[in-house]
Design an enzyme around this catalytic site. Sequence first.
Site, mmCIF file in Angstrom:
data_model
loop_
_atom_site.group_PDB
_atom_site.id
_atom_site.type_symbol
_atom_site.label_atom_id
_atom_site.label_comp_id
_atom_site.label_asym_id
_atom_site.label_seq_id
_atom_site.Cartn_x
_atom_site.Cartn_y
_atom_site.Cartn_z
ATOM 1 N N SER A 125 -19.515 -23.611 -19.893
ATOM 2 C CA SER A 125 -19.837 -23.284 -21.279
ATOM 3 C C SER A 125 -20.379 -24.539 -21.993
ATOM 4 O O SER A 125 -21.384 -25.091 -21.559
ATOM 5 C CB SER A 125 -18.606 -22.699 -21.972
ATOM 6 N N ASP A 146 -20.998 -11.700 -19.626
ATOM 7 C CA ASP A 146 -20.844 -12.804 -20.571
ATOM 8 C C ASP A 146 -21.486 -12.439 -21.909
ATOM 9 O O ASP A 146 -22.675 -12.125 -21.966
ATOM 10 C CB ASP A 146 -21.505 -14.066 -19.991
ATOM 11 N N HIS A 194 -17.317 -14.076 -20.186
ATOM 12 C CA HIS A 194 -17.511 -15.518 -20.296
ATOM 13 C C HIS A 194 -16.349 -16.295 -19.665
ATOM 14 O O HIS A 194 -16.564 -17.203 -18.855
ATOM 15 C CB HIS A 194 -17.655 -15.877 -21.777
#
Lengths: 387, 387
Positions: B169, B333, B366
């Site tokens: 991320s 995600d 995610h």
Amino acid sequence: MLVGAGLLASQSAYAWDGVVEKQIFEMEEYTTQGGDTIEDLKVGWEAYGTLNEARDNVILITHFFSGTSHAAGRYQEDGDNNGYWDSIIGPGKPLDTDRYYIISSDTLVNLNAHDPNVTTTGPASINPATGEPWGMEFPMVTIRDFVEVQRELLESQDIDQLHAVMGASMGALQAIEWASAYPDKVERLISVIGAGVTDPWLLTKLGTWAAPIRLDANWNEGDYYDDHPPLDGLKEALKLVTIDANHPEWFNETFDRSWAEQNADPARNIDARYALEKTLDELAAARAEQSDANHLLYLVQANQAFVAGHGDSLEQGLAAIDAPTFMLYSEKDLIFTPEGVRRTAELIEADGTQVDIQPLEGNRGHLDGVVSIDQASEQLREFLEQD
Amino acid sequence: MLVGAGLLASQSAYAWDGVVEKQIFEMEEYTTQGGDTIEDLKVGWEAYGTLNEARDNVILITHFFSGTSHAAGRYQEDGDNNGYWDSIIGPGKPLDTDRYYIISSDTLVNLNAHDPNVTTTGPASINPATGEPWGMEFPMVTIRDFVEVQRELLESQDIDQLHAVMGASMGALQAIEWASAYPDKVERLISVIGAGVTDPWLLTKLGTWAAPIRLDANWNEGDYYDDHPPLDGLKEALKLVTIDANHPEWFNETFDRSWAEQNADPARNIDARYALEKTLDELAAARAEQSDANHLLYLVQANQAFVAGHGDSLEQGLAAIDAPTFMLYSEKDLIFTPEGVRRTAELIEADGTQVDIQPLEGNRGHLDGVVSIDQASEQLREFLEQD
């Protein structure tokens, strides 16, 4: 030839031209599902087309969370049609105003309480017992209460049967509740971007819409009608509603990374922002002016509480539906997920009730149920015409 | 046999046992990409495994938005390993501590500024020039600044080459920026649930994380270090981070519609809520105690500003990457969309750079990049071993 000409003339005489007369339905007293009393209840309503003598050509339209009864047409002779489903409601359209009497009402605790075209009863309304706005003393209401007020409105027009009930999102919840609670009155159910239950995901999302209002010091536990309303919190809440109702694709295909101000780089200035943030803020601020923060809180909780039939079991609530059902949904919906829609279809279908289900295409996801509904025009027409 | 036993003994002598010694890197002065000076900069760091004599066995781990440098191991001898990537870092694991020297540092403006295991420099730090917390006077920093501080940290240990840089991320943004800014230093790039640019969708989402803090009256334009910090706004912000980092499936498979209090039906009480809301609130409140609201605002803006290379063109920023690249992502995600990840892969690949891309399965979306990373263990091992 003469017969044909006569029919045409007759249709022409009845043709709805798009001008809507907003009307108000009043009840001296309404008792909520929770057993509370609301005196002097009022909701706005509008209709497109003409009620036939048999009173059996009625389609009820139920509106979404941030919506109003304005599903079609225009309020001013010289205005443009700006109903949210203008693409499917009108003369010759699938919801044909030459054929059906289409009626739509503002819900209780409607979000747009300060829109002059909306009439609703909720926390911002005067409580006749005190002469002051109800605020957080307003009784809790559910989707079933919205349905019950609509039923009273229809009864006031001697309407006992619905050719169809149709709604998008929160409107779909009302339509499903109608078909579950009154299977003898509902002949066809059209659920658009909705499902039979508010699942844990949507419970969570709805909760995040309420939070910014409670964070705003002006909210003052809901007691702000003599003072500054919590517009900042309400604006943020409405922004979240807009964001959550759209799919990432729409953002990426609609906006870019431009700055809001040419000389204020958000990488270099903690108070600078991006153009798309400014756009979303301005849109939300304009809507906040017409909206009421407490109404949003009541709407959130009414939506969170929804389980078809409002009983112990979703399965029973959906099994109670006998009306042939048409479900429109989006595979990209991030409010009512496609899995939830399919599960709803399965449960309605379980006892042999007819269910047709069809995806809508587009980059909006959830909102394609409003802006892309015309994709389903032919299927809607056929579904409404089937016996 | 003897050789084998010797090798085993040797490995055993070097084997990392999971106990982490948190350390602090200090700079007398750091000049940001924007040209501002930060004196007495400090960031925490930790390492797993041993730096070899050639100083060429280094893997740098860069952390995510709400993360810290604690990627692996435990701080107390008698504690459990609780690093976020324990499943892949350790003796014999893909990021093999018998083989690699794995180093991880807290970023600037780290969210967890009040976590005793975190050392960071940001708005909550004392500005040596005034003796007071910086607050909103802290210079703006970017992902590139995070990279530059890491480069200084590595130089302080005479490390000039990275066997690999890997992050999830926001950590992927740093890893990508490393590979773009220093193609001669980075031998392998592993980007997990990240992409080359913060797209309009993610810009919008990040903005919603900042909003609740600014709504909280205690925020006081960022000047709250002598008074009550804006914990309610920070809590709401952290709740949004958690919600956005997970997929609807996870909510629906993890939670149900239970009420928070057995006798308080949220359909009948405007102040009642659901158990999952209470759970998310409590989780966020606990995290808020360790976090700093202004740091979150700075992190939001650093993330919003990200375009690989921080230049005029994403294409150029990604073309600058020469390191073989491995990208892990999730089709579910809702932060870095799969389309954005694939586009990033295409742009890195455009000039012939090797890119492998692989989806992670799971119901988190995610967050599968953190909690389900072990699915890619074999591919990570092979990628790290390839010449």
